[in-house]
Design a protein around this motif. Structure first.
Motif, PDB file in Angstrom:
ATOM      1  N   ARG A   1       0.816  -1.224   0.000  1.00 53.97           N
ATOM      2  CA  ARG A   1       0.000   0.000   0.000  1.00 53.97           C
ATOM      3  C   ARG A   1       0.846   1.268   0.000  1.00 53.97           C
ATOM      4  O   ARG A   1       0.636   2.149  -0.795  1.00 53.97           O
ATOM      5  CB  ARG A   1      -0.908   0.001   1.228  1.00 53.97           C
ATOM      6  CG  ARG A   1      -2.144   0.832   1.027  1.00 53.97           C
ATOM      7  CD  ARG A   1      -2.999   0.888   2.280  1.00 53.97           C
ATOM      8  NE  ARG A   1      -3.327  -0.397   2.857  1.00 53.97           N
ATOM      9  CZ  ARG A   1      -4.310  -1.191   2.436  1.00 53.97           C
ATOM     10  NH1 ARG A   1      -5.053  -0.822   1.425  1.00 53.97           N
ATOM     11  NH2 ARG A   1      -4.537  -2.350   3.022  1.00 53.97           N
ATOM     12  N   HIS A   2       1.792   1.333   0.894  1.00 51.70           N
ATOM     13  CA  HIS A   2       2.604   2.542   0.976  1.00 51.70           C
ATOM     14  C   HIS A   2       4.021   2.259   0.500  1.00 51.70           C
ATOM     15  O   HIS A   2       4.957   2.236   1.289  1.00 51.70           O
ATOM     16  CB  HIS A   2       2.614   3.081   2.405  1.00 51.70           C
ATOM     17  CG  HIS A   2       1.245   3.462   2.881  1.00 51.70           C
ATOM     18  ND1 HIS A   2       0.754   3.156   4.118  1.00 51.70           N
ATOM     19  CD2 HIS A   2       0.252   4.117   2.232  1.00 51.70           C
ATOM     20  CE1 HIS A   2      -0.477   3.618   4.225  1.00 51.70           C
ATOM     21  NE2 HIS A   2      -0.804   4.190   3.092  1.00 51.70           N
ATOM     22  N   GLU A   3       4.139   2.014  -0.769  1.00 53.27           N
ATOM     23  CA  GLU A   3       5.445   1.684  -1.315  1.00 53.27           C
ATOM     24  C   GLU A   3       6.083   2.907  -1.980  1.00 53.27           C
ATOM     25  O   GLU A   3       7.225   3.230  -1.733  1.00 53.27           O
ATOM     26  CB  GLU A   3       5.312   0.540  -2.332  1.00 53.27           C
ATOM     27  CG  GLU A   3       6.608   0.102  -2.980  1.00 53.27           C
ATOM     28  CD  GLU A   3       7.622  -0.434  -1.977  1.00 53.27           C
ATOM     29  OE1 GLU A   3       7.212  -0.920  -0.909  1.00 53.27           O
ATOM     30  OE2 GLU A   3       8.837  -0.354  -2.249  1.00 53.27           O
ATOM     31  N   ALA A   4       5.341   3.558  -2.839  1.00 49.90           N
ATOM     32  CA  ALA A   4       5.919   4.667  -3.608  1.00 49.90           C
ATOM     33  C   ALA A   4       5.634   5.991  -2.918  1.00 49.90           C
ATOM     34  O   ALA A   4       4.573   6.186  -2.341  1.00 49.90           O
ATOM     35  CB  ALA A   4       5.323   4.671  -5.004  1.00 49.90           C
ATOM     36  N   PHE A   5       6.627   6.870  -2.977  1.00 48.24           N
ATOM     37  CA  PHE A   5       6.422   8.194  -2.374  1.00 48.24           C
ATOM     38  C   PHE A   5       7.220   9.239  -3.134  1.00 48.24           C
ATOM     39  O   PHE A   5       8.173   8.912  -3.845  1.00 48.24           O
ATOM     40  CB  PHE A   5       6.819   8.175  -0.892  1.00 48.24           C
ATOM     41  CG  PHE A   5       8.241   7.769  -0.638  1.00 48.24           C
ATOM     42  CD1 PHE A   5       9.269   8.701  -0.570  1.00 48.24           C
ATOM     43  CD2 PHE A   5       8.569   6.415  -0.465  1.00 48.24           C
ATOM     44  CE1 PHE A   5      10.580   8.312  -0.339  1.00 48.24           C
ATOM     45  CE2 PHE A   5       9.874   6.019  -0.232  1.00 48.24           C
ATOM     46  CZ  PHE A   5      10.887   6.968  -0.168  1.00 48.24           C
TER      47      PHE A   5
ATOM     48  N   GLY B   1       5.892   3.716   6.402  1.00 50.50           N
ATOM     49  CA  GLY B   1       4.654   3.858   5.632  1.00 50.50           C
ATOM     50  C   GLY B   1       3.845   4.970   6.268  1.00 50.50           C
ATOM     51  O   GLY B   1       4.289   5.594   7.237  1.00 50.50           O
ATOM     52  N   LYS B   2       2.672   5.194   5.725  1.00 48.16           N
ATOM     53  CA  LYS B   2       1.855   6.290   6.257  1.00 48.16           C
ATOM     54  C   LYS B   2       1.495   6.008   7.720  1.00 48.16           C
ATOM     55  O   LYS B   2       1.042   4.919   8.043  1.00 48.16           O
ATOM     56  CB  LYS B   2       0.588   6.402   5.406  1.00 48.16           C
ATOM     57  CG  LYS B   2      -0.097   7.702   5.585  1.00 48.16           C
ATOM     58  CD  LYS B   2      -1.190   7.861   4.547  1.00 48.16           C
ATOM     59  CE  LYS B   2      -2.044   9.046   4.916  1.00 48.16           C
ATOM     60  NZ  LYS B   2      -3.436   8.837   4.623  1.00 48.16           N
ATOM     61  N   LEU B   3       1.711   7.004   8.559  1.00 48.29           N
ATOM     62  CA  LEU B   3       1.561   6.753   9.993  1.00 48.29           C
ATOM     63  C   LEU B   3       0.275   7.341  10.565  1.00 48.29           C
ATOM     64  O   LEU B   3       0.013   8.528  10.457  1.00 48.29           O
ATOM     65  CB  LEU B   3       2.760   7.353  10.737  1.00 48.29           C
ATOM     66  CG  LEU B   3       2.824   7.081  12.235  1.00 48.29           C
ATOM     67  CD1 LEU B   3       3.092   5.617  12.518  1.00 48.29           C
ATOM     68  CD2 LEU B   3       3.896   7.938  12.895  1.00 48.29           C
ATOM     69  N   GLY B   4      -0.494   6.498  11.180  1.00 53.30           N
ATOM     70  CA  GLY B   4      -1.678   6.949  11.920  1.00 53.30           C
ATOM     71  C   GLY B   4      -1.583   6.418  13.336  1.00 53.30           C
ATOM     72  O   GLY B   4      -0.743   5.555  13.633  1.00 53.30           O
TER      73      GLY B   4
END
Ligand SMILES: Nc1ncnc2c1ncn2[C@@H]1O[C@H](COP(=O)(O)OP(=O)(O)O)[C@@H](O)[C@H]1O
Ligand SMILES: CC(C)(COP(=O)(O)O)[C@@H](O)C(=O)NCCC(=O)O
Ligand SMILES: [Mn+2]
Length: 958
Positions: free
Chosen positions: A273-277, A657-660
């Motif tokens: 899911r959070h691979e590319a940035f 990855g995206k942090l929540g």
């Protein structure tokens, strides 16, 4: 009066009144009524026994653990110690799976499963360590990238509950093998190519080459390692093939490097899911890639050299360009010019460099002025290293820092520019950069991004990949046939971040750590090393001239985080049984987290909350294992490890990855498990369950004397009040010092007056009871996502479940697969329900129909067997082990249960507020929680701590 003051007063009452005094106990049973009028009145209707159930956490010993329990725990922890490497668990089954570090056969307690007359009957090896490994390599000019897979044998106990649930829910009884891919974990490790021996030792010590692989079927049953074949790519697959044969007795099967890179890239871009940035001016942002709109793209692999590949589809690509000026150039030339000993040292030097002393800048040529006509500022590099020609200086006269920075910028800009020109050639907008030259280094990424943006005038976008250096190795791994990775979807993968300890020793990698004990020793040393690993990297504020041109990118910190922690790519857990919750209206848009931690203030607040909670949590965890020395040592190691994670994420919130907030809370649970604290709150849970079960009959009796409307309100109040039993909330834990479980429950209940802060009760009531004499149809099936043990589930959710059952609604209790704080688990629920059912006909018949009383039935309810006309009460596991729930990844059991459900009830702060507060469902939803945190209350509902949320949402379109 604010709820906080009300609470303070109530606490006072509790302190003043001696609840233990038997004189105060009367025979009356009116619990609910009494709760409403607590003000110093005697408490009635409770057993003496419960009065004594005080929490014992005012003093140092947090738990009262009885001797027998101690023995049990001790035994368990010794067993783990022998056979475990990391104590990681397979989420696929509800039983706790542990991984052994070496695949040796342990035949103790072996038994034949099924019919022993059969040919080749299945032999069950209950004590067999369950890691079976598979390996693929990418042996490059500079680094060896190694990926290995370990899997667990399916040990999940197919208990009677599961069987009945499966039958009821129509889940086929196919075993794990019916999935396209086996569950297990992918580990990512790297070594310097010059230290090939370390790599061979690593493979040999972990017996990675002995996995059951043949070249065509990675999961085939070929035993042993005669004829064993390892898939490998990169030049080293040719160069070192003989050495592998000699040292490990394995043959290398060579895979084409470009094929592998592309296969790896496509897999990562589709499945993670959070691979590319993107990374611009120090700011990292994840990019959601639409799988249906991935191709074509440009892939730029910056290893020793650079390959530029146009990718048009699976296996469809063309190497369109490349450059020999790459990572090897930076490292090679840099070493010669600066006498650095390592790549990291060279990179670190660059952070303190000023390239203006060695590069010829526009301003040097234009007398300090900008060349504004063509958009170049004075500080733009006109010629890399250009000053060295005019100066009468020798190499020694230049600072190594400046040389390193000049070199880094020269190479990064050059690669960025060439890549963009190729993108332009083929009309591509997206360029993915990968390869270990990037090394997750903010400045390098900023520089490349700048070049792409500058030359494309913002038209093309540079993107980076979290698994930057592992694409080739992944591709090689995927070349084993029938690996099934192609079939994996985003929701089948869970990334976990255990401490890098098992594999970390030397500069990149030393010998693996054998067991948990060694890992803890490593953690003990981590205190010193940890400062280096986790020290924040300061970010300079972005600086632009407004003129464009090659300005110094902003993210250039003073320190380079050590690569040794391996705290950047996690272990990828492949869990083919996970599914997207089918009742989400729009899974693509679904975001589990309510709190956005990209707001730095928010991040700081929650980090402080978690750090402050740590000592108490460690106390509980250690006590849960009898407080023995070994547990203390593990407790310390856990605290260090979790603090290191927090520090790392504080420095770079998007590192994993995206942090929540939900990710942080889950990370804490995972970290506990890594140090083999499998259920820190177990005795607390047990005590609270017992206390609550003892008062349940009275509560039910009282509810039964109410009219429907009062009952419904009382039930919802009950759920909200009982949600106060939350050992994850600082405020609540403080509260527990003040009274017994039942006292606190009453206190909470008493406070439950409407209006609640978010209050849709009337809407819900109308749906349940109707209006103007019209009786609505009852729900067909309700999914109740339960939260905490004790009063929360027993006095809150179970009575609500009973009400639904009474109305003819099937009820599915959805509980955690693994423990988290004091949350009740799916394994624990059947016993709780069975106990409750002893005193309640409705629950008993429903539980029986749902297969929950299989054990109890034979003893207590003999005569009733098969006589059930009730709708069923079932229990399913949710697939997670966290106080929150990400509905994109739930158990197949839950997904199956959801198919006929028309009501979802989410309970608790973790499941209904931190996550899913904004989730939209295809069916009706009720979100119930007490807000046990002041800041959250202010933010979410503009209220105060202990305010309540009752949010009802009707089905869309109804
Ligand atoms: N610890 C390290 N040791 C050596 N090189 C490193 C290290 N970390 C990053 N690098 C950089 O990564 C490059 C190698 O990248 P990689 O993708 O592994 O390519 P290759 O397959 O050619 O080895 C090196 O040339 C160097 O620039
Ligand atoms: C971990 C929790 C989400 C559990 O809450 P629950 O779901 O049990 O209602 C909650 O306790 C929490 O957010 N705790 C941290 C905030 C605090 O200590 O105030
Ligand atoms: Mn909870």
């Amino acid at each position: 009066m604010s709820s906080v003051t009300q609470f303070a007063i109530l606490k006072l009452h509790l302190d003043q009144v001696n609840f233990r005094s038997k004189q105060l106990l009367q025979g009356g049973k009116n619990i609910v009524g009494l709760m409403a009028g607590l003000n110093g009145d005697p408490i009635l209707g409770i057993d003496d026994k419960i009065e004594d159930l005080h929490y014992k956490n005012n003093n140092n010993s947090n738990e009262v653990v009885d001797k027998e329990e101690l023995v049990g725990i001790r035994e368990e922890s010794t067993t783990c110690y022998k056979s475990n490497q990391g104590g990681e668990k397979d989420m696929a089954g509800s039983s706790i799976h542990r991984s052994g570090s070496r695949p040796q056969l342990d035949l103790s307690k072996a038994e034949i499963q099924g019919n022993s007359e059969e040919r080749d009957p299945t032999i069950l090896l209950p004590n067999q360590s369950d890691d079976i490994s598979h390996l693929a390599l990418d042996i490059g000019g500079s680094l060896i990238k190694l990926i290995y897979f370990s899997r667990h044998e399916d040990q999940s106990v197919e208990d009677k509950r599961k069987k009945t649930v499966k039958e009821r829910l129509g889940i086929s009884n196919g075993n794990r093998r019916s999935y396209p891919v086996l569950g297990g974990r992918l580990h990512f490790v790297k070594f310097e190519t010059s230290k090939l021996n370390e790599c061979l030792d690593f493979i040999s010590s972990k017996q990675l080459h002995c996995g059951r692989i043949d070249s065509h079927h990675w999961n085939s049953e070929t035993p042993g390692n005669e004829n064993a074949v390892i898939k490998a790519t990169g030049g080293g697959a040719y160069k070192f093939a003989d050495l592998f044969k000699e040292r490990l007795g394995v043959s290398i099967e060579k895979e084409d490097e470009m094929d592998c890179l592309v296969a790896g890239a496509n897999f990562l871009l589709k499945a993670i899911r959070h691979e590319a940035f993107t990374h611009m001016e120090g700011h990292k942002e994840f990019v959601q890639i639409d799988h249906n709109d991935l191709y074509p793209y440009l892939l730029v692999n910056i290893g020793s050299g650079v390959s530029i590949i146009k990718v048009d589809g699976d296996g469809k690509f063309q190497r369109v360009s490349g450059t020999n000026v790459g990572g090897g150039t930076y490292w090679g030339l840099g070493r010669l010019l600066t006498k650095c000993n390592s790549f990291d040292e060279l990179l670190e030097l660059s952070q303190r460099g000023d390239n203006g002393t060695i590069d010829m800048l526009v301003g040097d040529i234009y007398g300090g002025m900008d060349y504004s006509k063509i958009g170049l500022s004075a500080s733009t590099i006109a010629s890399s290293f250009g000053k060295a020609i005019s100066d009468k200086k020798e190499l020694e006269d230049y600072r190594p820092e400046d040389i390193s920075l000049s070199l880094l910028r020269m190479i990064s800009y050059n690669i960025g520019q060439i890549s963009y020109l190729n993108a332009l050639r083929f009309g591509l907008k997206r360029i993915f950069f990968e390869g270990f030259f990037i090394r997750g280094h903010a400045y390098t990424m900023d520089t490349i991004s700048f070049a792409v943006q500058f030359w494309s005038q913002g038209e093309a976008q540079a993107m980076f990949l979290r698994h930057e250096g592992y694409l080739g190795a992944l591709g090689a791994f995927m070349s084993y046939q029938k690996h099934g990775l192609d079939d994996l979807m985003v929701h089948h993968l869970v990334e976990r971040f255990p401490m890098g300890a098992p594999y970390t020793g030397g500069r990149i990698h030393g010998p693996p750590l054998g067991d948990l004990n060694e890992k803890i020793s490593w953690m003990e040393k981590f205190v010193q090393k940890g400062t280096e690993i986790t020290a924040p990297v300061p970010m300079a504020p972005p600086g632009t001239t407004g003129l464009g041109g090659f300005e110094v990118p902003s993210s250039r910190g003073a320190t380079l985080r050590s690569d040794a922690s391996a705290l950047n790519v996690g272990v990828l857990h492949l869990v083919p049984t996970l599914e997207v919750f089918p009742l989400l209206t729009n899974p693509k848009m679904y975001e589990p987290n309510t709190i956005d931690l990209s707001d730095h203030k928010e991040l700081e607040y929650w980090f402080t909350i978690l750090s402050e909670h740590l000592p108490d949590l460690v106390d509980k965890a250690v006590a849960s294992e009898g407080g023995i020395d070994d547990a203390k040592r593990r407790g310390d190691a856990f605290a260090r490890a979790f603090s290191a994670h927090l520090a790392r994420l504080m420095e770079e919130p998007a590192a994993y990855g995206k942090l929540g907030l939900a990710n942080l809370l889950e990370l804490r649970e995972e970290c506990l498990r890594e140090f083999q604290f499998h259920d820190a709150y177990r005795s607390i849970k047990q005590r609270e369950n017992e206390a609550s079960l003892a008062v349940l009959p009275d509560l039910l009796l009282e509810l039964d004397h109410m009219d429907e409307e009062t009952r419904l309100l009382t039930l919802i109040e009950g759920v909200l009040a009982a949600n106060i039993f939350d050992w994850g909330s600082r405020a609540c834990v403080d509260l527990y010092h003040k009274g017994t479980i039942i006292e606190i429950y009453r206190m909470s209940r008493n406070k439950m007056q409407r209006p609640w802060r978010a209050n849709d009760f009337d809407k819900f009531k109308e749906r349940m009871l109707g209006s103007e004499g019209k009786k609505p149809k009852p729900h067909k099936r309700a999914l109740l996502f339960v939260d905490n043990s004790g009063a929360d589930v027993v006095l809150g959710m179970l009575p609500l479940a009973r009400e639904l059952l009474r109305r003819g609604t099937e009820v599915v209790l959805v509980a955690n697969s693994l423990p988290a704080l004091n949350d009740v688990t799916a394994m624990e629920l059947p016993d709780i329900v069975a106990e409750a059912a002893k005193h309640c006909d409705i629950l008993r018949r429903a539980a029986e129909a749902g297969g929950l009383l299989v054990d109890a039935m034979t003893n207590t309810l003999d005569g009733l067997k098969g006589n059930s006309s009730s709708v069923p009460l079932m229990v399913v596991e949710n697939g997670c082990g966290s106080p929150c729930i990400d509905l994109r990844q739930v158990s197949s059991e839950l997904a199956a249960a959801a198919k006929n459900a028309d009501l979802v009830i989410l309970e608790g702060m973790g499941r209904a507020l931190h996550t899913n507060f904004n989730a939209r469902f295809k069916c009706e939803a009720l979100k119930l929680a007490m807000v046990k945190n002041q800041r959250l209350a202010e933010k979410l509902i503009k209220g105060n701590i202990y305010d309540c949320v009752c949010r009802y949402e009707s089905a869309p379109g109804s």
